[in-house]
Scaffold this active site. Structure first.
Site, PDB file in Angstrom:
ATOM      1  N   PRO A 176       0.756  -1.086  -0.170  1.00 22.24           N
ATOM      2  CA  PRO A 176      -0.086  -0.135  -0.037  1.00 22.24           C
ATOM      3  C   PRO A 176       1.015   1.115  -0.047  1.00 22.24           C
ATOM      4  O   PRO A 176       1.417   1.453   0.972  1.00 22.24           O
ATOM      5  CB  PRO A 176      -0.878  -0.349   1.361  1.00 22.24           C
ATOM      6  CG  PRO A 176      -0.227  -0.860   2.253  1.00 22.24           C
ATOM      7  CD  PRO A 176       0.974  -1.910   1.396  1.00 22.24           C
ATOM      8  N   ASP A 342       6.015   2.251   2.024  1.00 21.09           N
ATOM      9  CA  ASP A 342       4.879   1.238   2.259  1.00 21.09           C
ATOM     10  C   ASP A 342       4.232   1.445   3.674  1.00 21.09           C
ATOM     11  O   ASP A 342       4.534   1.709   4.874  1.00 21.09           O
ATOM     12  CB  ASP A 342       5.886   0.140   2.668  1.00 21.09           C
ATOM     13  CG  ASP A 342       5.166  -1.417   2.995  1.00 21.09           C
ATOM     14  OD1 ASP A 342       3.809  -1.045   3.396  1.00 21.09           O
ATOM     15  OD2 ASP A 342       5.674  -2.365   2.908  1.00 21.09           O
ATOM     16  N   HIS A 343       2.820   1.809   3.422  1.00 24.27           N
ATOM     17  CA  HIS A 343       2.045   2.297   4.647  1.00 24.27           C
ATOM     18  C   HIS A 343       1.926   1.328   5.520  1.00 24.27           C
ATOM     19  O   HIS A 343       1.367   1.758   6.822  1.00 24.27           O
ATOM     20  CB  HIS A 343       0.591   2.734   4.078  1.00 24.27           C
ATOM     21  CG  HIS A 343      -0.006   3.930   4.709  1.00 24.27           C
ATOM     22  ND1 HIS A 343       0.264   3.889   6.042  1.00 24.27           N
ATOM     23  CD2 HIS A 343      -0.666   5.055   4.173  1.00 24.27           C
ATOM     24  CE1 HIS A 343      -0.466   5.197   6.395  1.00 24.27           C
ATOM     25  NE2 HIS A 343      -0.969   5.795   5.446  1.00 24.27           N
ATOM     26  N   ARG A 344       2.136   0.223   5.461  1.00 20.72           N
ATOM     27  CA  ARG A 344       2.121  -0.873   6.445  1.00 20.72           C
ATOM     28  C   ARG A 344       3.208  -0.700   7.749  1.00 20.72           C
ATOM     29  O   ARG A 344       2.997  -1.026   8.601  1.00 20.72           O
ATOM     30  CB  ARG A 344       2.337  -2.356   6.067  1.00 20.72           C
ATOM     31  CG  ARG A 344       1.297  -2.846   5.094  1.00 20.72           C
ATOM     32  CD  ARG A 344       1.390  -4.023   4.422  1.00 20.72           C
ATOM     33  NE  ARG A 344       2.825  -4.261   3.501  1.00 20.72           N
ATOM     34  CZ  ARG A 344       3.260  -5.039   2.812  1.00 20.72           C
ATOM     35  NH1 ARG A 344       2.643  -6.210   2.759  1.00 20.72           N
ATOM     36  NH2 ARG A 344       4.379  -4.861   2.076  1.00 20.72           N
ATOM     37  N   VAL A 345       4.496  -0.009   7.124  1.00 20.71           N
ATOM     38  CA  VAL A 345       5.468   0.377   8.211  1.00 20.71           C
ATOM     39  C   VAL A 345       5.449   1.808   8.610  1.00 20.71           C
ATOM     40  O   VAL A 345       5.933   1.821   9.622  1.00 20.71           O
ATOM     41  CB  VAL A 345       6.769  -0.138   7.293  1.00 20.71           C
ATOM     42  CG1 VAL A 345       7.909   0.060   8.251  1.00 20.71           C
ATOM     43  CG2 VAL A 345       6.753  -1.667   7.071  1.00 20.71           C
TER      44      VAL A 345
END
Length: 366
Positions: A176, A342-345
């Site tokens: 994402p 990376d929007h997860r991180v």
């Protein structure tokens, strides 16, 4: 006990490797550490050393084969040993491939595998130049150059390029992305480059990125198995375009290097990339990528994050632009920083804090 020769993993995202050539034939004596075969992945072409002493036997893959990482491709046998039975984890359809032959011999592939079409050397060379798939040509007998006269051609695509394309697609689909951009004053950066022999803008930017990562370890982290994992080392990958595709060799521990050492390392890995001499350690361990297209006249662009990294910095050219200074128009050298995350991180706030630190380091470059 027989020693397994396996397809090695040269990167976290690697699924397969292509065998380019065997340096030994079945029955040859092999010494530990001796070059045994050459393989290619999407990132690197490298010689694989023999994992032990013995006689090469039970070769299960020939030149040109794509082999899954971890698969056994051959064995090294001690005196009196026989070829072991296949372990259940090894795909049975790979078991029937005979030993590689000398260049002048014909290779007969085993049952369950497609046989390479017979073709003259000239026909193979023309097919490679024109991007023609020899398997798509029908007819009986060996393929000769004349058979290619009316065959449809296409742009030749290396296996490295195809693998790169697959991974970029997967990263675009799975990661994402979000983007932050900021225009910075590059006057000090350009002055530092002019005042330091052998140093490029990229070298100075790699140094700034590494320093910013040390202050913001979350951006240096990785999304792995459903959780954020911090990386101990700050390793900056530099995107390099080659004829075979994009590679990203690494400046390891860049935060501990001065700019002269970064420049020396950058020259080494870029030369190795163009000369197809990159080693496994040259392309592994990167925690962020710097991609600079300024030399092509690009002003700015967005880049795709390279898994398992969580960020990539896209850079365009440094150019004179009219900006406001103390309420008045003035001409300044500026550079646009485009960061993909990376929007997860990394969330927006953490990304913005990293970008702010990076901008300050660039504008205060000395």
């Amino acid at each position: 006990m027989a020693t397994d020769v396996i397809m090695p993993a040269l990167g976290m995202a690697q699924d397969t490797g292509k065998i380019l050539r065997w340096f030994k034939s079945e029955g040859d004596a092999v010494a530990k550490g001796e070059p045994l075969l050459e393989i290619e992945t999407d990132k690197v072409t490298v010689e694989v050393e023999a994992p032990g002493d013995g006689t090469l036997a039970g070769v299960r893959a020939v030149e040109g084969d794509e082999v899954p990482v971890g698969d056994v491709v051959a064995f090294l046998l001690a005196a009196g040993e026989g070829v072991p039975e296949l372990e259940p984890s090894v795909k049975p359809e790979r078991a029937a491939v005979p030993a590689p032959s000398k260049p002048s011999d014909k290779v007969s592939l085993g049952e369950g595998r497609a046989r390479r079409p017979l073709a003259s050397p000239k026909a193979r060379r023309l097919a490679k130049e024109r991007g023609i798939d020899l398997d798509s040509l029908g007819g009986d007998g060996p393929i000769v150059a004349a058979d290619l006269e009316h065959a449809p051609s296409r742009l030749a695509t290396s296996s490295r390029w195809r693998t790169m394309a697959e991974r970029v697609t997967r990263s675009w689909q799975d990661v994402p992305h979000f983007y932050l951009r900021r225009e910075v004053d590059a006057t000090a950066l350009d002055a530092a480059k002019r005042n330091t022999d052998g140093v490029t803008h990229t070298d100075l930017l790699v140094q700034a990125v590494a320093a910013a990562l040390r202050k913001h370890p979350r951006v240096n982290a990785t999304w792995r198995e459903g959780a954020v994992t911090e990386n101990e080392h700050v390793n900056v990958s530099i995107a390099v375009a080659t004829d075979d595709g994009l590679v990203a060799p690494v400046v390891h521990d860049a935060d501990s290097l001065d700019v002269a050492a970064i420049a020396e390392r950058r020259r080494e890995i870029v030369d190795a990339a163009h000369g197809r001499r990159l080693r496994p350690e040259d392309v592994t361990g990167g925690t962020i990528t710097v991609s600079n297209l300024g030399m092509y006249g690009v002003d700015e662009f967005d880049a795709i994050v390279t898994e398992p990294q969580s960020a990539i910095l896209a850079l365009g050219r440094i150019k004179e632009r009219v900006v406001a200074v103390d309420g008045q128009p003035a001409v300044r050298l500026t550079l646009v920083l485009n960061l993909s995350f990376d929007h997860r991180v990394v969330d927006g706030a953490r990304g913005a804090e990293f970008l702010d630190t990076l901008a300050q380091l660039i504008e205060e470059a000395t």
